[in-house]
Scaffold this motif. Structure first.
Motif, PDB file in Angstrom:
ATOM      1  N   ALA A   1     -41.307-100.279 -52.419  1.00  0.00           N
ATOM      2  CA  ALA A   1     -40.000 -99.630 -52.504  1.00  0.00           C
ATOM      3  C   ALA A   1     -39.138-100.238 -53.608  1.00  0.00           C
ATOM      4  O   ALA A   1     -38.534 -99.514 -54.408  1.00  0.00           O
ATOM      5  CB  ALA A   1     -39.288 -99.730 -51.153  1.00  0.00           C
ATOM      6  N   GLU A   2     -39.105-101.577 -53.666  1.00  0.00           N
ATOM      7  CA  GLU A   2     -38.247-102.260 -54.625  1.00  0.00           C
ATOM      8  C   GLU A   2     -38.644-101.980 -56.069  1.00  0.00           C
ATOM      9  O   GLU A   2     -37.799-101.827 -56.946  1.00  0.00           O
ATOM     10  CB  GLU A   2     -38.283-103.772 -54.368  1.00  0.00           C
ATOM     11  CG  GLU A   2     -37.627-104.184 -53.054  1.00  0.00           C
ATOM     12  CD  GLU A   2     -37.980-105.604 -52.661  1.00  0.00           C
ATOM     13  OE1 GLU A   2     -38.610-106.313 -53.495  1.00  0.00           O
ATOM     14  OE2 GLU A   2     -37.665-106.017 -51.529  1.00  0.00           O
ATOM     15  N   ARG A   3     -39.954-101.887 -56.310  1.00  0.00           N
ATOM     16  CA  ARG A   3     -40.431-101.717 -57.691  1.00  0.00           C
ATOM     17  C   ARG A   3     -40.876-100.283 -57.985  1.00  0.00           C
ATOM     18  O   ARG A   3     -41.464-100.021 -59.021  1.00  0.00           O
ATOM     19  CB  ARG A   3     -41.545-102.715 -57.967  1.00  0.00           C
ATOM     20  CG  ARG A   3     -41.113-104.146 -57.656  1.00  0.00           C
ATOM     21  CD  ARG A   3     -41.931-105.181 -58.347  1.00  0.00           C
ATOM     22  NE  ARG A   3     -41.468-106.531 -58.013  1.00  0.00           N
ATOM     23  CZ  ARG A   3     -41.816-107.621 -58.681  1.00  0.00           C
ATOM     24  NH1 ARG A   3     -42.625-107.535 -59.714  1.00  0.00           N
ATOM     25  NH2 ARG A   3     -41.359-108.812 -58.304  1.00  0.00           N
ATOM     26  N   LYS A   4     -40.590 -99.398 -57.034  1.00  0.00           N
ATOM     27  CA  LYS A   4     -40.841 -97.965 -57.233  1.00  0.00           C
ATOM     28  C   LYS A   4     -42.288 -97.703 -57.656  1.00  0.00           C
ATOM     29  O   LYS A   4     -42.561 -97.016 -58.657  1.00  0.00           O
ATOM     30  CB  LYS A   4     -39.860 -97.384 -58.249  1.00  0.00           C
ATOM     31  CG  LYS A   4     -38.398 -97.473 -57.795  1.00  0.00           C
ATOM     32  CD  LYS A   4     -37.468 -96.907 -58.850  1.00  0.00           C
ATOM     33  CE  LYS A   4     -36.026 -96.844 -58.348  1.00  0.00           C
ATOM     34  NZ  LYS A   4     -35.489 -98.171 -57.955  1.00  0.00           N
ATOM     35  N   LEU A   5     -43.210 -98.226 -56.857  1.00  0.00           N
ATOM     36  CA  LEU A   5     -44.636 -98.082 -57.150  1.00  0.00           C
ATOM     37  C   LEU A   5     -45.214 -96.854 -56.447  1.00  0.00           C
ATOM     38  O   LEU A   5     -44.645 -96.364 -55.477  1.00  0.00           O
ATOM     39  CB  LEU A   5     -45.380 -99.340 -56.697  1.00  0.00           C
ATOM     40  CG  LEU A   5     -44.878-100.660 -57.301  1.00  0.00           C
ATOM     41  CD1 LEU A   5     -45.598-101.843 -56.678  1.00  0.00           C
ATOM     42  CD2 LEU A   5     -45.051-100.656 -58.815  1.00  0.00           C
ATOM     43  N   PHE A   6     -46.334 -96.369 -56.946  1.00  0.00           N
ATOM     44  CA  PHE A   6     -47.067 -95.230 -56.378  1.00  0.00           C
ATOM     45  C   PHE A   6     -46.227 -93.961 -56.312  1.00  0.00           C
ATOM     46  O   PHE A   6     -46.297 -93.200 -55.344  1.00  0.00           O
ATOM     47  CB  PHE A   6     -47.610 -95.577 -54.985  1.00  0.00           C
ATOM     48  CG  PHE A   6     -48.534 -96.765 -54.976  1.00  0.00           C
ATOM     49  CD1 PHE A   6     -49.754 -96.712 -55.632  1.00  0.00           C
ATOM     50  CD2 PHE A   6     -48.184 -97.943 -54.321  1.00  0.00           C
ATOM     51  CE1 PHE A   6     -50.618 -97.808 -55.641  1.00  0.00           C
ATOM     52  CE2 PHE A   6     -49.029 -99.036 -54.323  1.00  0.00           C
ATOM     53  CZ  PHE A   6     -50.259 -98.968 -54.984  1.00  0.00           C
ATOM     54  N   ALA A   7     -45.453 -93.726 -57.364  1.00  0.00           N
ATOM     55  CA  ALA A   7     -44.613 -92.519 -57.413  1.00  0.00           C
ATOM     56  C   ALA A   7     -45.475 -91.269 -57.290  1.00  0.00           C
ATOM     57  O   ALA A   7     -46.481 -91.105 -57.985  1.00  0.00           O
ATOM     58  CB  ALA A   7     -43.829 -92.489 -58.724  1.00  0.00           C
ATOM     59  N   GLY A   8     -45.083 -90.375 -56.380  1.00  0.00           N
ATOM     60  CA  GLY A   8     -45.778 -89.122 -56.191  1.00  0.00           C
ATOM     61  C   GLY A   8     -47.016 -89.200 -55.325  1.00  0.00           C
ATOM     62  O   GLY A   8     -47.653 -88.168 -55.061  1.00  0.00           O
ATOM     63  N   ARG A   9     -47.386 -90.371 -54.867  1.00  0.00           N
ATOM     64  CA  ARG A   9     -48.593 -90.532 -54.045  1.00  0.00           C
ATOM     65  C   ARG A   9     -48.213 -90.660 -52.569  1.00  0.00           C
ATOM     66  O   ARG A   9     -47.211 -91.299 -52.230  1.00  0.00           O
ATOM     67  CB  ARG A   9     -49.380 -91.782 -54.469  1.00  0.00           C
ATOM     68  CG  ARG A   9     -50.726 -91.932 -53.727  1.00  0.00           C
ATOM     69  CD  ARG A   9     -51.475 -93.181 -54.211  1.00  0.00           C
ATOM     70  NE  ARG A   9     -51.673 -93.176 -55.644  1.00  0.00           N
ATOM     71  CZ  ARG A   9     -52.604 -92.460 -56.279  1.00  0.00           C
ATOM     72  NH1 ARG A   9     -53.426 -91.694 -55.563  1.00  0.00           N
ATOM     73  NH2 ARG A   9     -52.723 -92.507 -57.588  1.00  0.00           N
ATOM     74  N   LYS A  10     -49.019 -90.087 -51.693  1.00  0.00           N
ATOM     75  CA  LYS A  10     -48.807 -90.237 -50.267  1.00  0.00           C
ATOM     76  C   LYS A  10     -49.274 -91.623 -49.843  1.00  0.00           C
ATOM     77  O   LYS A  10     -50.437 -91.980 -50.001  1.00  0.00           O
ATOM     78  CB  LYS A  10     -49.595 -89.166 -49.500  1.00  0.00           C
ATOM     79  CG  LYS A  10     -49.406 -89.220 -47.994  1.00  0.00           C
ATOM     80  CD  LYS A  10     -47.971 -88.931 -47.585  1.00  0.00           C
ATOM     81  CE  LYS A  10     -47.812 -88.901 -46.069  1.00  0.00           C
ATOM     82  NZ  LYS A  10     -46.412 -88.656 -45.665  1.00  0.00           N
ATOM     83  N   VAL A  11     -48.352 -92.423 -49.316  1.00  0.00           N
ATOM     84  CA  VAL A  11     -48.664 -93.785 -48.884  1.00  0.00           C
ATOM     85  C   VAL A  11     -48.412 -93.909 -47.387  1.00  0.00           C
ATOM     86  O   VAL A  11     -47.326 -93.583 -46.899  1.00  0.00           O
ATOM     87  CB  VAL A  11     -47.811 -94.829 -49.644  1.00  0.00           C
ATOM     88  CG1 VAL A  11     -48.169 -96.238 -49.171  1.00  0.00           C
ATOM     89  CG2 VAL A  11     -48.018 -94.711 -51.151  1.00  0.00           C
ATOM     90  N   HIS A  12     -49.440 -94.360 -46.666  1.00  0.00           N
ATOM     91  CA  HIS A  12     -49.331 -94.620 -45.230  1.00  0.00           C
ATOM     92  C   HIS A  12     -49.310 -96.137 -45.023  1.00  0.00           C
ATOM     93  O   HIS A  12     -49.949 -96.888 -45.769  1.00  0.00           O
ATOM     94  CB  HIS A  12     -50.525 -94.032 -44.470  1.00  0.00           C
ATOM     95  CG  HIS A  12     -50.790 -92.590 -44.779  1.00  0.00           C
ATOM     96  ND1 HIS A  12     -50.100 -91.555 -44.188  1.00  0.00           N
ATOM     97  CD2 HIS A  12     -51.685 -92.009 -45.630  1.00  0.00           C
ATOM     98  CE1 HIS A  12     -50.552 -90.407 -44.641  1.00  0.00           C
ATOM     99  NE2 HIS A  12     -51.521 -90.640 -45.522  1.00  0.00           N
ATOM    100  N   TYR A  13     -48.610 -96.568 -43.972  1.00  0.00           N
ATOM    101  CA  TYR A  13     -48.560 -97.996 -43.665  1.00  0.00           C
ATOM    102  C   TYR A  13     -49.109 -98.261 -42.267  1.00  0.00           C
ATOM    103  O   TYR A  13     -48.895 -97.479 -41.341  1.00  0.00           O
ATOM    104  CB  TYR A  13     -47.123 -98.525 -43.759  1.00  0.00           C
ATOM    105  CG  TYR A  13     -46.609 -98.594 -45.177  1.00  0.00           C
ATOM    106  CD1 TYR A  13     -46.939 -99.658 -46.011  1.00  0.00           C
ATOM    107  CD2 TYR A  13     -45.811 -97.569 -45.686  1.00  0.00           C
ATOM    108  CE1 TYR A  13     -46.482 -99.707 -47.320  1.00  0.00           C
ATOM    109  CE2 TYR A  13     -45.348 -97.607 -46.994  1.00  0.00           C
ATOM    110  CZ  TYR A  13     -45.688 -98.682 -47.810  1.00  0.00           C
ATOM    111  OH  TYR A  13     -45.246 -98.715 -49.107  1.00  0.00           O
ATOM    112  N   VAL A  14     -49.831 -99.374 -42.148  1.00  0.00           N
ATOM    113  CA  VAL A  14     -50.281 -99.851 -40.841  1.00  0.00           C
ATOM    114  C   VAL A  14     -49.623-101.204 -40.595  1.00  0.00           C
ATOM    115  O   VAL A  14     -49.062-101.811 -41.512  1.00  0.00           O
ATOM    116  CB  VAL A  14     -51.823 -99.985 -40.785  1.00  0.00           C
ATOM    117  CG1 VAL A  14     -52.481 -98.631 -40.970  1.00  0.00           C
ATOM    118  CG2 VAL A  14     -52.326-100.991 -41.826  1.00  0.00           C
TER     119      VAL A  14
END
Length: 294
Positions: free
Chosen positions: A140-153
């Motif tokens: 979130a802080e570095r605005k990574l993976f723009a446009g990609r669906k990211v899931h968290y466990v």
């Protein structure tokens, strides 16, 4: 007295090596689950049964994968892991999902993690990504993976504390893992896959004495301080065998869960030491499909 002691401890903590200080900071963060992570876990419940009755291939990064023709995976649902985007022909079988285990901060700085994630993002195609909650902040802080669906466990619990054979719900905190294919298996079963085939999941470095990949690392090259520059394992056998015992218990538990829920886990790789699942050669596994289609 207590206040004075706190000041001393606070000052002392500033003298600690960066890695130790960072690990303590991360440990404090892990003690609580933020509202955003809770929402992310809740969203994972929508993934339950998404691929009910289907088949997937979990592609590990062990050296045996280099000896297999991975182009035959084109058209299959593939789950790649960690640096797996460096596999030859990766763009030909185009994984649908990519899984990364919890990162150990202290051995990698946040800048190094950012460089790795940028490399990953540039090579993953349209794959949906699974990360541990501890990486949500830097993403979130570095605005990574723009446009990609990211899931968290949330890797927080212990496999040894599981007392039943229910499918593990990734919409809740789940057991910590000793190897990323274990996490990929939990995710695959949660999504409803009935047949799960493993490739490149070797776990034989304890026998060879060297930790190797099916490809050459790029951004992460030289970042593993548990091995020498040529991959020779530095850990004593005692520590290695303790880790292997935990890992094999994790696979054993997942095998029990799979059997109880009608899920078939197959080791379709070449060689390796993982003996918890039935072995069927990849070419035979695919030829069985052709026979059924006739």
């Amino acid at each position: 007295m207590a206040a004075a002691l706190r000041k001393i401890l606070t000052f002392g903590s500033m003298l600690l090596p960066y890695g130790v200080h960072e690990l303590r900071r991360r440990h404090k963060q892990r003690s609580q689950i933020s509202e955003s992570v809770l929402q992310a876990l809740h969203a994972n419940r929508e993934l339950a049964g998404r691929h009910k009755g289907q088949r997937c291939f979990i592609l590990g990064n062990g050296p045996s994968a280099k000896a297999q023709d991975l182009t035959v995976l084109a058209g299959e649902t593939v789950i790649s892991v960690s640096n797996g985007y460096l596999h030859a022909d990766f763009q030909r079988f185009v994984p649908k999902y990519h899984v990364v285990p919890q990162i150990t901060f202290g051995t990698m700085t946040e800048d190094q993690v950012e460089r790795w994630f940028v490399e990953m993002h540039e090579n993953l195609g349209e794959a949906e990504l699974f990360l541990n909650e501890t990486e949500a902040g830097i993403v979130a802080e570095r605005k990574l993976f723009a446009g990609r669906k990211v899931h968290y466990v949330a890797l927080r619990t212990n496999f040894d504390d599981i007392s039943d054979t229910s499918i593990i719900d990734i919409g809740k905190p789940i057991p910590r893992v000793d190897s990323v294919p274990v996490l990929a298996l939990m995710i695959a079963m949660h999504m409803g896959f009935k047949d799960i085939a493993l490739l490149g999941v070797d776990h034989d470095s304890w026998r060879t004495g060297y930790y190797q990949y099916a490809f050459d690392l790029k951004v992460q090259a030289g970042m593993d301080f548990s091995v020498t520059s040529d991959g020779k394992i530095l850990s004593p056998n005692y520590d290695t065998f303790q880790s292997l015992a935990r890992l094999w218990r994790q696979y054993r538990r997942l095998r029990m869960i799979a059997v109880a829920n009608g899920v078939r886990i197959i080791n379709a790789g070449i060689g390796g030491e993982l003996d918890e699942f039935e072995r069927i050669p990849l070419d035979l596994l695919l030829s069985q499909d052709k026979v059924r289609q006739i």
